[in-house]
Design a protein around this motif. Structure first.
Motif, short mmCIF file in Angstrom:
data_model
loop_
_atom_site.label_atom_id
_atom_site.label_comp_id
_atom_site.label_asym_id
_atom_site.label_seq_id
_atom_site.Cartn_x
_atom_site.Cartn_y
_atom_site.Cartn_z
N SER A 43 0.84 -1.21 0.00
CA SER A 43 0.00 0.00 0.00
C SER A 43 0.87 1.25 0.00
O SER A 43 0.56 2.23 -0.67
N GLN A 82 -8.74 0.61 -1.01
CA GLN A 82 -9.07 -0.63 -0.32
C GLN A 82 -10.41 -0.49 0.39
O GLN A 82 -11.20 -1.41 0.47
N ASP A 158 -5.97 -0.83 -4.76
CA ASP A 158 -5.44 -1.41 -3.53
C ASP A 158 -6.41 -2.47 -3.00
O ASP A 158 -7.40 -2.13 -2.38
N GLU A 159 -6.12 -3.70 -3.29
CA GLU A 159 -6.96 -4.82 -2.86
C GLU A 159 -8.45 -4.52 -3.03
O GLU A 159 -9.22 -4.60 -2.06
MG LIG Z 1 -2.28 -2.54 2.27
#
Ligand SMILES: [Mg+2]
Ligand SMILES: Nc1ncnc2c1ncn2[C@@H]1O[C@H](COP(=O)(O)OP(=O)(O)OP(=O)(O)O)[C@@H](O)[C@H]1O
Lengths: 359, 279
Positions: A43, A82, A158-159
């Motif tokens: 990240s 995320q 991010d994910e």
């Molecule tokens: Mg992360």
């Protein structure tokens, strides 16, 4: 135009270095996936590219231009967080069109772009809802819509799928792959999911403890991992690693079985051998390299996982296609497909293969 | 309300408890109103009956037209609104900085702000008087605004900080990725989400300033600069405790507070940030 380069980039929090000597050259339109264990700095790397986190050292270039000190808004990069980070007080349409609103694009153009994006993402019926009235998957798609609305130079993810259920993940994964094909934009994608990484990536970057372990295509990482970490991180289930003694063109296991490895250079230095579960055959008891007792047998339908307890070596996982009629307690012979075996020196570095011309 | 259907006794109990609390909390207000509308001659003769035998609005009429009440009222409104506005503005800025930025001395500033809250007011009343006097601000409403603001800022700042802390940082960052400057992100994304916080802070500071007596008593001695709580005391001396008028004035004094809370209560509704993140 959107080539992204990182040269000797370092990130420190106080005196702690969380990323070291990051060198990456991302081609225009490439799909890069960052993988690594939790806390390895994925990240952080993404946020530095976005401009949300200052770069401590090194150079960061977009399209050949140094961007270290350029504000996020001037980098022309879109990011899917995320957490999605939807604006809770704005409806779906305004969430998606927000960047164009800020840029003061004409309203009718904004409306048509929003409509187009909503159609692409299957959100047409929801444009007037507030984020709180959406399901997780719908929120995720709104977050995606907010990114694609303004065709930026690069996308960062991010994910994005980490909170979705399995079937929705597969669906959204395909959606992202399709999006990449359609837009041809540079994408950098962080994930914990092996399948996402292997299916989406042009190249995968494996990070561990703030260092890049290896960069390569999914197949390259699978077939020629640079070290033990990558070997065990990529591929599911995990590669088996057993201690061995090195020798000329062969290694010897603790119980004295020699395995010829003519395809590897410098096998004298080997201290461990790695073999993927799918590269072990189950054979008659005395026809293979190893003998063991089946400890647990998992029938997955398409595959069978057999955890074999090999005396002197410990548990070895064997994965075979189809339904293997093995039961717990069976004595099995295991034949290692030695041409697919890997060997690691004492520092964990993989021994190089003779048939490739890696530098 | 599945609870209501499955456990009626529990629900009834809950309402009974609420009712008991409300009665307890609102009874003084009821008494205030009751005395205000009781004719003077009945106050003592009827004693503690719950409802007087006859009603009158004389007390209100007297208070409004024959005393300086409206004057005090205006002063109080001016001071309270000024204090609420100034405090909230400063507290919002400071709270945002505490919530979002790391800067040198942040811990020390927070510690000092906490320490200021520890002294009993009586201890600092004399030095404050001297300071205000030497600035030539005695008997001015400005001095009250300054002093109240100074006293309310620490608490209001912590209040605002906690509201900002409750707004995910991702939202600002998303706004910046979408092309906002930090200030634009603050104005377009963070500010609308902080409205409940601003409302609560305004309300809190307004009420605190509205009912403050100690400093007002100390710093103001001229009739035309008196705030309402000080003015209320004049009913004691002038009319040898005129209960009816005093209570009528008290009822009137409740009006702005009520109006204020009705006005801001829609910003006090919770859950404004729900849906922002995948919780
Ligand atoms: Mg992360
Ligand atoms: N503000 C900060 N101050 C100090 N250290 C930090 C800060 N932010 C992150 N770190 C550290 O930097 C490292 C990398 O964090 P990062 O969030 O990039 O990990 P990650 O790879 O994204 O992990 P995950 O997969 O769990 O999301 C971690 O060890 C973390 O503790």
């Amino acid at each position: 135009m959107a080539r992204i380069e990182l040269k000797d980039v370092v990130k420190c929090y106080g005196t702690v270095e969380v990323l070291r000597d990051i060198n990456l050259d991302i081609k225009d339109g490439e799909f890069i996936v960052l993988v690594g264990p939790s806390g390895c700095g994925k990240s952080t790397l993404l946020r530095m590219i976005a401009g949300l986190e200052p770069i401590s050292q090194g150079d960061f270039l977009i399209g050949g231009e140094r961007m270290n000190d350029v504000r996020p808004r001037d980098r022309d990069i879109a990011m899917v967080f995320q957490s999605y980070a939807l604006y809770p007080h704005m409806d779906v349409a305004r969430n998606m069109g927000f960047s164009m609103e800020i840029r003061k694009d004409p309203a009718n153009e904004r409306m048509s772009r929003v409509k187009q994006a909503a159609d692409t993402l299957g959100l047409t019926a929801l444009t007037e809802r507030l984020p709180k009235a959406l399901s997780g998957g719908q929120r995720q798609r709104v977050a995606m819509g907010r990114a694609i609305i303004r065709d930026p130079r690069a996308f960062l993810f991010d994910e994005p799928l980490s909170n979705l259920d399995a079937s929705l993940r597969v669906e959204m994964r395909l959606e992202i792959a399709r999006l990449h094909q359609k837009l041809g934009a540079t994408m950098i994608y962080v994930t914990h999911d092996q399948v996402e990484a292997l299916t989406l990536a042009d190249r995968i970057v494996v990070l561990n403890g703030g260092d890049i372990q290896q960069v390569g295509s999914p197949l390259e990482l699978y077939e020629r991992p640079a070290n033990k970490f990558v070997a065990q991180f990529i591929g599911s289930p995990t590669m088996n690693v057993v201690s061995v003694t090195g020798g000329k063109n062969k290694v010897t296991t603790a119980d004295g079985v020699a395995i010829a490895l003519p395809h590897l250079k410098g096998t004298e230095r080997a201290v461990e051998m790695g073999i993927r579960p799918e590269h072990i055959d189950v054979v008659d008891v005395n026809a293979g390299h190893l003998i063991g007792i089946a400890d647990v047998v998992e029938h997955l339908g398409s595959d069978t996982n057999i955890y074999v307890d090999v005396e002197g070596l410990g548990p070895i996982l064997v994965r075979k296609h189809g339904n293997i009629p093995a039961k717990t307690g069976d004595r099995l012979g295991l034949r290692i497909q030695s041409e697919n075996a890997h060997a690691f020196a004492a520092d964990g570095v993989a021994l190089r293969q003779t048939n490739t011309n890696e530098a | 309300m599945t609870v209501a259907r499955s456990k009626p006794i529990l629900t009834a109990g809950k309402y009974a408890a609420l009712l008991a609390y409300l009665t307890f909390a609102l009874f003084p207000l009821y008494w205030l109103l009751k005395i205000a509308i009781t004719p003077d001659q009945l106050i003592f003769s009827e004693g503690t009956t719950l409802w007087p035998s006859s009603l009158t609005l004389d007390n209100f009429r007297t208070v409004l037209f024959q005393t300086d009440f409206l004057y005090y009222f205006g002063n109080s409104l001016y001071v309270s609104l000024g204090t609420a506005a100034a405090t909230t503005l400063i507290a919002a800025g400071a709270g945002y900085a505490f919530s979002r930025f790391d800067f040198g001395g942040k811990k020390i500033i927070i510690a000092i702000m906490l320490i200021t809250q520890m002294f009993p007011l009586l201890m600092i009343i004399a030095p404050i008087y001297k300071m205000v006097a030497s600035l030539g601000l005695l008997n001015s409403l400005t001095s009250l605004i300054v002093v109240y603001t100074a006293f309310n800022i620490p608490f209001a700042t912590f209040l605002m900080q906690s509201f900002f802390d409750g707004i995910p940082k991702d939202l600002e960052e998303a706004a910046m990725m979408d092309g906002c400057s930090r200030f634009q992100a603050l104005r377009k994304v963070i500010f609308p989400l902080t409205l409940p916080g601003l409302g609560a802070t305004l309300g809190f500071v307004f009420t605190a300033a509205w009912s403050e007596l100690l400093f007002a008593l100390m710093l103001i001695s001229k009739n035309e600069a008196m705030t309402f709580p000080v003015g209320l005391l004049t009913f004691v001396s002038k009319f040898s405790v005129d209960w009816g008028q005093m209570m009528a004035a008290g009822v009137l004094a409740l009006i702005p507070s009520c109006l204020f809370f009705i006005f801001i209560q829609r910003y006090l509704v919770q859950g404004l940030t729900s849906g922002a993140v995948k919780g």
